[in-house]
Design a protein around this motif. Structure first.
Motif, PDB file in Angstrom:
ATOM      1  N   UNK A  39      11.497  -8.638 -15.480  1.00  0.00           N
ATOM      2  CA  UNK A  39      10.454  -7.631 -15.540  1.00  0.00           C
ATOM      3  C   UNK A  39      10.282  -7.118 -14.114  1.00  0.00           C
ATOM      4  N   UNK A  40      10.218  -5.809 -13.945  1.00  0.00           N
ATOM      5  CA  UNK A  40      10.010  -5.231 -12.617  1.00  0.00           C
ATOM      6  C   UNK A  40       8.514  -5.004 -12.426  1.00  0.00           C
ATOM      7  N   UNK A  41       7.903  -5.867 -11.644  1.00  0.00           N
ATOM      8  CA  UNK A  41       6.468  -5.735 -11.349  1.00  0.00           C
ATOM      9  C   UNK A  41       6.338  -4.928 -10.063  1.00  0.00           C
ATOM     10  N   UNK A  42       5.797  -3.724 -10.183  1.00  0.00           N
ATOM     11  CA  UNK A  42       5.726  -2.815  -9.042  1.00  0.00           C
ATOM     12  C   UNK A  42       4.289  -2.681  -8.553  1.00  0.00           C
ATOM     13  N   UNK A  43       4.066  -3.150  -7.317  1.00  0.00           N
ATOM     14  CA  UNK A  43       2.763  -2.965  -6.666  1.00  0.00           C
ATOM     15  C   UNK A  43       2.834  -1.620  -5.951  1.00  0.00           C
ATOM     16  N   UNK A  44       2.509  -0.578  -6.677  1.00  0.00           N
ATOM     17  CA  UNK A  44       2.698   0.777  -6.137  1.00  0.00           C
ATOM     18  C   UNK A  44       1.745   1.058  -4.980  1.00  0.00           C
ATOM     19  N   UNK A  45       0.539   0.541  -5.067  1.00  0.00           N
ATOM     20  CA  UNK A  45      -0.462   0.786  -4.028  1.00  0.00           C
ATOM     21  C   UNK A  45      -1.469  -0.364  -4.060  1.00  0.00           C
ATOM     22  N   UNK A  46      -2.144  -0.599  -2.940  1.00  0.00           N
ATOM     23  CA  UNK A  46      -3.116  -1.694  -2.872  1.00  0.00           C
ATOM     24  C   UNK A  46      -4.553  -1.220  -3.043  1.00  0.00           C
ATOM     25  N   UNK A  47      -4.756   0.079  -3.177  1.00  0.00           N
ATOM     26  CA  UNK A  47      -6.135   0.567  -3.304  1.00  0.00           C
ATOM     27  C   UNK A  47      -6.776  -0.022  -4.554  1.00  0.00           C
ATOM     28  N   UNK A  65       1.967   2.585   8.570  1.00  0.00           N
ATOM     29  CA  UNK A  65       3.038   3.338   9.203  1.00  0.00           C
ATOM     30  C   UNK A  65       4.408   3.060   8.648  1.00  0.00           C
ATOM     31  N   UNK A  66       4.503   2.157   7.674  1.00  0.00           N
ATOM     32  CA  UNK A  66       5.802   1.865   7.081  1.00  0.00           C
ATOM     33  C   UNK A  66       6.041   2.740   5.854  1.00  0.00           C
ATOM     34  N   UNK A  67       7.293   2.913   5.532  1.00  0.00           N
ATOM     35  CA  UNK A  67       7.631   3.666   4.331  1.00  0.00           C
ATOM     36  C   UNK A  67       7.051   2.968   3.112  1.00  0.00           C
ATOM     37  N   UNK A  68       6.481   3.751   2.216  1.00  0.00           N
ATOM     38  CA  UNK A  68       5.954   3.177   0.981  1.00  0.00           C
ATOM     39  C   UNK A  68       6.350   4.039  -0.211  1.00  0.00           C
ATOM     40  N   UNK A  69       6.141   3.502  -1.393  1.00  0.00           N
ATOM     41  CA  UNK A  69       6.631   4.145  -2.611  1.00  0.00           C
ATOM     42  C   UNK A  69       5.995   5.504  -2.873  1.00  0.00           C
ATOM     43  N   UNK A  70       6.831   6.411  -3.353  1.00  0.00           N
ATOM     44  CA  UNK A  70       6.420   7.705  -3.884  1.00  0.00           C
ATOM     45  C   UNK A  70       6.998   7.804  -5.291  1.00  0.00           C
ATOM     46  N   UNK A  71       6.557   8.759  -6.102  1.00  0.00           N
ATOM     47  CA  UNK A  71       7.153   8.903  -7.434  1.00  0.00           C
ATOM     48  C   UNK A  71       8.668   9.070  -7.411  1.00  0.00           C
ATOM     49  N   UNK A  73      10.716   7.692  -5.296  1.00  0.00           N
ATOM     50  CA  UNK A  73      11.265   6.356  -5.078  1.00  0.00           C
ATOM     51  C   UNK A  73      11.223   5.545  -6.372  1.00  0.00           C
ATOM     52  N   UNK A  74      10.144   5.697  -7.119  1.00  0.00           N
ATOM     53  CA  UNK A  74      10.017   5.001  -8.404  1.00  0.00           C
ATOM     54  C   UNK A  74      11.128   5.452  -9.349  1.00  0.00           C
ATOM     55  N   UNK A  75      11.450   6.725  -9.320  1.00  0.00           N
ATOM     56  CA  UNK A  75      12.523   7.252 -10.171  1.00  0.00           C
ATOM     57  C   UNK A  75      13.855   6.598  -9.832  1.00  0.00           C
ATOM     58  N   UNK A  76      14.123   6.408  -8.547  1.00  0.00           N
ATOM     59  CA  UNK A  76      15.363   5.748  -8.125  1.00  0.00           C
ATOM     60  C   UNK A  76      15.338   4.274  -8.510  1.00  0.00           C
ATOM     61  N   UNK A  77      14.185   3.631  -8.370  1.00  0.00           N
ATOM     62  CA  UNK A  77      14.055   2.234  -8.784  1.00  0.00           C
ATOM     63  C   UNK A  77      14.320   2.101 -10.276  1.00  0.00           C
ATOM     64  N   UNK A 108       8.065   8.839 -13.799  1.00  0.00           N
ATOM     65  CA  UNK A 108       9.212   8.448 -12.971  1.00  0.00           C
ATOM     66  C   UNK A 108       9.864   7.169 -13.486  1.00  0.00           C
ATOM     67  N   UNK A 109       9.061   6.239 -14.005  1.00  0.00           N
ATOM     68  CA  UNK A 109       9.627   5.020 -14.602  1.00  0.00           C
ATOM     69  C   UNK A 109      10.461   5.397 -15.814  1.00  0.00           C
ATOM     70  N   UNK A 110       9.967   6.342 -16.614  1.00  0.00           N
ATOM     71  CA  UNK A 110      10.613   6.882 -17.813  1.00  0.00           C
ATOM     72  C   UNK A 110      10.334   6.012 -19.046  1.00  0.00           C
ATOM     73  N   UNK A 111       9.289   6.377 -19.800  1.00  0.00           N
ATOM     74  CA  UNK A 111       8.910   5.615 -21.003  1.00  0.00           C
ATOM     75  C   UNK A 111      10.006   5.510 -22.058  1.00  0.00           C
TER      76      UNK A 111
END
Length: 358
Positions: A39-47, A65-71, A73-77, A108-111
């Motif tokens: 199972x791919x558990x994605x912590x997209x954001x911490x808010x 300041x580090x690269x973080x996920x965008x939609x 990136x999620x599509x590529x994942x 982006x995940x694609x249902x």
């Protein structure tokens, strides 16, 4: 042998998502070949709108300041996970229902290609939200509830009104036909309590299953070893599965007994792309933004703790692992810690030494 409920769920999946069903039907074959069905558990954001007592993400939020996920990136994942034959995403945080780009993330995940679960504390889950989540392609809600005592739950979640919102969220999901399970944290103090039995009976009475998360000495509970269960407690909960709709990460699924599911059946990916064996072992097996997901997962399976069958939980009850690897090699470091700072050559195995299931 599959339970009646699991056969029914498979038939529903076959009808609703035939492509995902076909991937699931290959799981047994993949496991026998020594391949992950994670199972791919994605912590997209911490808010998050909560500040929970046991929060496991508390020390993971500080990297700026580090690269973080965008939609995108999620599509590529999603693309890479699909190519690996993986079939399930869990979107988590933080609190996903406050992510401004939630719909874009789900798209982006694609249902059509994945079964999609979303974690939530329930604060924003009313009937309108439940209906919306179904419309954008969410298959299941995993709701956090930790006591039937309103004051205890609100205190644990550090949010007045949290309990009332949770109960509303359960009813809203049921009324809108959105599949929902309840996730609950179980400590040494709670596991054999009358309150826990009443908790199971109340939720099962509503037709809701309960997923047990055993307390871990990480996050805000770093160093809190008094809450940890032992093997006898785990066996006690396994016994409850015969009477109640309650399950843990040990519970066999798809006819497979994988024991500890780290890497085999679960990976957790941080906002910054680090791939961890599970949500609670703060070790980076590699970074998705720097190398292919397949290579990172293969590396994880080459570590003996994750590439061989283990019928316990390394981070919840194995005191030796906690002492030697967590306390000595993970505590007091910036998280997640690179795998080569935690594991040495004695901890690695060859592909032919893999044994993923019982």
């Amino acid at each position: 042998m599959l339970k009646k409920e699991e056969i029914e769920k498979r038939n529903e999946l076959k009808k609703k998502k035939p492509y995902v069903y076909e991937k699931v039907m290959k799981f047994e074959e993949k496991v026998k070949r020594g391949e992950s069905i994670a199972i791919v558990r994605l912590v997209y954001d911490y808010r998050c709108n909560f500040h929970c007592e046991h929060c496991t993400e508390a020390r993971m939020r500080r990297r700026k300041g580090e690269r973080n996920f965008t939609p995108s990136d999620v599509k590529e994942l999603s693309k890479q996970a699909d190519e690996m034959g993986l079939a399930h995403f869990v979107l988590t945080g933080g609190e996903p229902l406050i992510f401004p780009d939630l719909e874009k993330i789900i798209d982006a995940i694609d249902p059509d290609k994945f079964y999609i679960s979303v974690d939530t504390n329930g604060w924003f889950l009313d009937r309108n939200m439940a209906r919306y989540l179904k419309e954008i392609g969410v298959d299941k809600i995993q709701l956090s509830l930790d006591s039937l005592n309103e004051e205890e739950h609100d205190r644990f979640r550090r949010k007045k009104g949290a309990f009332k919102r949770c109960i509303r969220a359960i009813d809203a999901a049921l009324e809108e036909g959105l599949h929902i399970i309840v996730q609950t944290v179980v400590t040494k103090q709670r596991v054999r309590s009358e309150e826990f039995i009443n908790f199971l009976e109340f939720l099962n009475g509503k037709g809701v299953g309960v997923f047990v998360t055993y307390a871990k000495p990480v996050g805000n509970w770093e160093g809190n070893f008094d809450v940890l269960v032992d093997r006898e407690d785990i066996e006690y909960v396994k016994g409850l599965e015969k009477k109640y709709n309650v399950f843990t990460h040990f519970t066999p699924s798809y006819g497979l007994n994988l024991g500890c599911i780290a890497v085999k059946r679960m990976i957790s990916i941080t906002k910054y792309g680090d791939v961890m064996p599970c949500p609670y072992i703060y070790v980076s097996l590699g970074n998705f933004f720097k190398e292919p997901l397949r290579d990172i997962v293969e590396r994880g399976l080459s570590i003996r703790f994750f590439g061989q069958y283990y019928d316990g939980c390394w981070i919840a009850e194995n005191r030796e692992f906690i002492k030697e690897y967590v306390i000595k090699r993970i505590y007091r470091k910036e998280l997640p810690v690179p795998y080569n700072e935690v594991f040495d050559e004695r901890d690695f195995i060859r592909p032919e030494q893999r044994r993923l299931c019982k």
